[in-house]
Design a protein around this motif. Structure first.
Motif, PDB file in Angstrom:
ATOM      1  N   UNK A  32       0.580  -1.237   0.064  1.00  0.00           N
ATOM      2  CA  UNK A  32      -0.176  -0.283   0.130  1.00  0.00           C
ATOM      3  C   UNK A  32       0.574   1.668  -0.121  1.00  0.00           C
ATOM      4  N   UNK A  33       1.302   2.544  -1.241  1.00  0.00           N
ATOM      5  CA  UNK A  33       1.422   3.213  -1.070  1.00  0.00           C
ATOM      6  C   UNK A  33       0.295   4.458  -0.798  1.00  0.00           C
ATOM      7  N   UNK A  34       0.722   5.827   0.060  1.00  0.00           N
ATOM      8  CA  UNK A  34       0.630   7.558   0.205  1.00  0.00           C
ATOM      9  C   UNK A  34       1.365   7.790  -1.194  1.00  0.00           C
ATOM     10  N   UNK A  35       0.686   9.151  -1.771  1.00  0.00           N
ATOM     11  CA  UNK A  35       0.991   9.533  -2.667  1.00  0.00           C
ATOM     12  C   UNK A  35       0.143  11.074  -2.686  1.00  0.00           C
ATOM     13  N   UNK A  36       1.134  12.425  -2.954  1.00  0.00           N
ATOM     14  CA  UNK A  36       0.412  13.432  -3.001  1.00  0.00           C
ATOM     15  C   UNK A  36       1.035  14.294  -3.946  1.00  0.00           C
ATOM     16  N   UNK A  37      -0.323  14.346  -4.264  1.00  0.00           N
ATOM     17  CA  UNK A  37       0.208  15.628  -6.216  1.00  0.00           C
ATOM     18  C   UNK A  37       0.187  16.885  -5.960  1.00  0.00           C
ATOM     19  N   UNK A  45       5.753   9.772  -3.959  1.00  0.00           N
ATOM     20  CA  UNK A  45       5.966   9.078  -2.895  1.00  0.00           C
ATOM     21  C   UNK A  45       5.837   9.200  -1.156  1.00  0.00           C
ATOM     22  N   UNK A  46       4.934   9.587  -0.320  1.00  0.00           N
ATOM     23  CA  UNK A  46       5.130   9.609   1.122  1.00  0.00           C
ATOM     24  C   UNK A  46       5.220   8.351   1.377  1.00  0.00           C
ATOM     25  N   UNK A  47       5.075   7.370   1.744  1.00  0.00           N
ATOM     26  CA  UNK A  47       5.667   6.066   1.970  1.00  0.00           C
ATOM     27  C   UNK A  47       5.097   4.790   1.713  1.00  0.00           C
ATOM     28  N   UNK A  48       5.486   4.268   1.781  1.00  0.00           N
ATOM     29  CA  UNK A  48       4.418   2.537   1.333  1.00  0.00           C
ATOM     30  C   UNK A  48       4.565   1.328   2.768  1.00  0.00           C
ATOM     31  N   UNK A  95      -0.504  -2.810  -4.744  1.00  0.00           N
ATOM     32  CA  UNK A  95      -1.087  -4.081  -5.636  1.00  0.00           C
ATOM     33  C   UNK A  95       0.079  -5.269  -5.051  1.00  0.00           C
ATOM     34  N   UNK A  96      -0.004  -6.438  -6.150  1.00  0.00           N
ATOM     35  CA  UNK A  96       0.230  -7.357  -5.477  1.00  0.00           C
ATOM     36  C   UNK A  96       1.368  -7.904  -6.075  1.00  0.00           C
ATOM     37  N   UNK A  97       0.762  -8.187  -7.638  1.00  0.00           N
ATOM     38  CA  UNK A  97       2.163  -8.801  -8.796  1.00  0.00           C
ATOM     39  C   UNK A  97       1.336  -6.807  -9.524  1.00  0.00           C
TER      40      UNK A  97
ATOM     41  N   UNK B  89       1.600  11.026 -16.948  1.00  0.00           N
ATOM     42  CA  UNK B  89       2.750  10.828 -15.713  1.00  0.00           C
ATOM     43  C   UNK B  89       2.893   9.180 -16.029  1.00  0.00           C
ATOM     44  N   UNK B  90       5.050   9.655 -16.603  1.00  0.00           N
ATOM     45  CA  UNK B  90       5.984   9.473 -16.366  1.00  0.00           C
ATOM     46  C   UNK B  90       6.406   8.783 -15.144  1.00  0.00           C
ATOM     47  N   UNK B  91       7.241   7.139 -14.846  1.00  0.00           N
ATOM     48  CA  UNK B  91       7.600   6.920 -13.403  1.00  0.00           C
ATOM     49  C   UNK B  91       8.697   5.860 -13.537  1.00  0.00           C
ATOM     50  N   UNK B  92       9.809   5.568 -12.380  1.00  0.00           N
ATOM     51  CA  UNK B  92      10.418   5.179 -12.659  1.00  0.00           C
ATOM     52  C   UNK B  92      10.094   4.203 -11.553  1.00  0.00           C
ATOM     53  N   UNK B  93      11.222   2.926 -11.370  1.00  0.00           N
ATOM     54  CA  UNK B  93      10.881   2.107 -10.537  1.00  0.00           C
ATOM     55  C   UNK B  93      12.331   2.242 -10.151  1.00  0.00           C
ATOM     56  N   UNK B  94      13.052   2.363  -9.026  1.00  0.00           N
ATOM     57  CA  UNK B  94      14.827   1.568  -8.648  1.00  0.00           C
ATOM     58  C   UNK B  94      14.686   0.187  -8.448  1.00  0.00           C
ATOM     59  N   UNK B  95      15.671  -0.374  -8.903  1.00  0.00           N
ATOM     60  CA  UNK B  95      16.057  -2.505  -8.607  1.00  0.00           C
ATOM     61  C   UNK B  95      15.881  -2.190  -7.333  1.00  0.00           C
ATOM     62  N   UNK B  96      15.143  -3.581  -7.212  1.00  0.00           N
ATOM     63  CA  UNK B  96      15.268  -4.404  -5.421  1.00  0.00           C
ATOM     64  C   UNK B  96      14.016  -3.350  -4.616  1.00  0.00           C
ATOM     65  N   UNK B  97      13.606  -2.851  -5.469  1.00  0.00           N
ATOM     66  CA  UNK B  97      12.351  -2.203  -4.987  1.00  0.00           C
ATOM     67  C   UNK B  97      11.034  -2.000  -5.816  1.00  0.00           C
ATOM     68  N   UNK B  98       9.461  -1.773  -5.223  1.00  0.00           N
ATOM     69  CA  UNK B  98       8.538  -1.336  -6.026  1.00  0.00           C
ATOM     70  C   UNK B  98       7.832  -0.047  -5.876  1.00  0.00           C
TER      71      UNK B  98
END
Lengths: 111, 112
Positions: A32-37, A45-48, A95-97, B89-98
């Motif tokens: 679970x992720x919290x974002x601010x726009x 991204x604030x926290x997950x 997300x889950x996968x 929106x474009x997004x990128x994910x660092x290796x090893x994280x979600x």
């Protein structure tokens, strides 16, 4: 499935008041992720959380912000005390996968 | 410091033409890239993604290109339709994280 549910959808409050935003994730999703726009910074991204445990809170702007996930079905983001610069749209995503699924957001206005 | 940058806040394209949205990143640890689409009063929805081991991924009218040496990716929409009008929106994910690091978004307007 109803998707990610956020409440309230709109919140208007006065500076100094406590604000609590709520999120119900998609059943079975373990992240679970919290974002601010904001216009200036886009989606931040604030926290997950993973399995209800906070993994990365490096995006939380300051101590006035706190987030909890007491169980797999519920998370809160709290701002105490709120300030006008906290005005933004706050999104919860899970997300889950694969990819993250976003809720509809809460538009917060602090006057 | 913005690690993912979308330098064009807005773009207008004629219906039927190609839309090209651009994104630059600074962190070489990013290994997974995505595009999300957002309509007003809704949350962002996933559109397309690409792993750093590829340089192109296609899904119908949408193609994402990745240039790792330039740290640049782009989204091509061909042909553009009025229903494509949204913020991307474009997004990128660092290796090893979600976690995803998002850009500031580009508002696309497709003119009928």
């Amino acid at each position: 499935d109803a998707g990610v549910i956020q409440s309230p959808r709109h919140e208007v409050t006065e500076m100094g008041q406590e604000v609590t935003l709520r999120c119900k994730p998609i059943s079975g999703h373990d992240y679970l992720f919290w974002y601010r726009q904001t216009m200036m910074r886009g989606l931040e991204l604030l926290i997950y959380f993973n399995n209800n445990v906070p993994i990365d809170d490096s995006g939380m702007p300051e101590d006035r912000f706190s987030a909890k996930m007491p169980n797999a079905s519920f998370s809160t983001l709290k701002i105490q005390p709120s300030e006008p610069r906290d005005s933004a749209v706050y999104f919860c995503a899970t997300r889950v996968r694969g990819e993250q699924y976003f809720g509809p957001g809460t538009r917060l206005t602090v006057t | 410091d913005q690690q993912v940058k979308q330098n064009s806040p807005s773009l207008s394209v004629q219906e039927g033409r190609i839309s090209i949205l651009n994104c630059d990143y600074t962190n070489s640890m990013f290994d997974y890239f995505l595009w999300y689409k957002k309509y007003p009063a809704e949350g962002p929805t996933f559109l397309i993604s690409i792993s750093s081991i590829k340089d192109k991924n296609e899904d119908g009218r949408f193609t994402v290109f990745l240039n790792k040496s330039a740290k640049h990716l782009s989204l091509h929409i061909v042909p553009s339709q009025p229903g494509d009008s949204a913020v991307y929106f474009c997004a990128a994910s660092p290796s090893g994280t979600y976690k995803y690091i998002f850009g500031t978004g580009t508002r696309l307007k497709v003119l009928a």
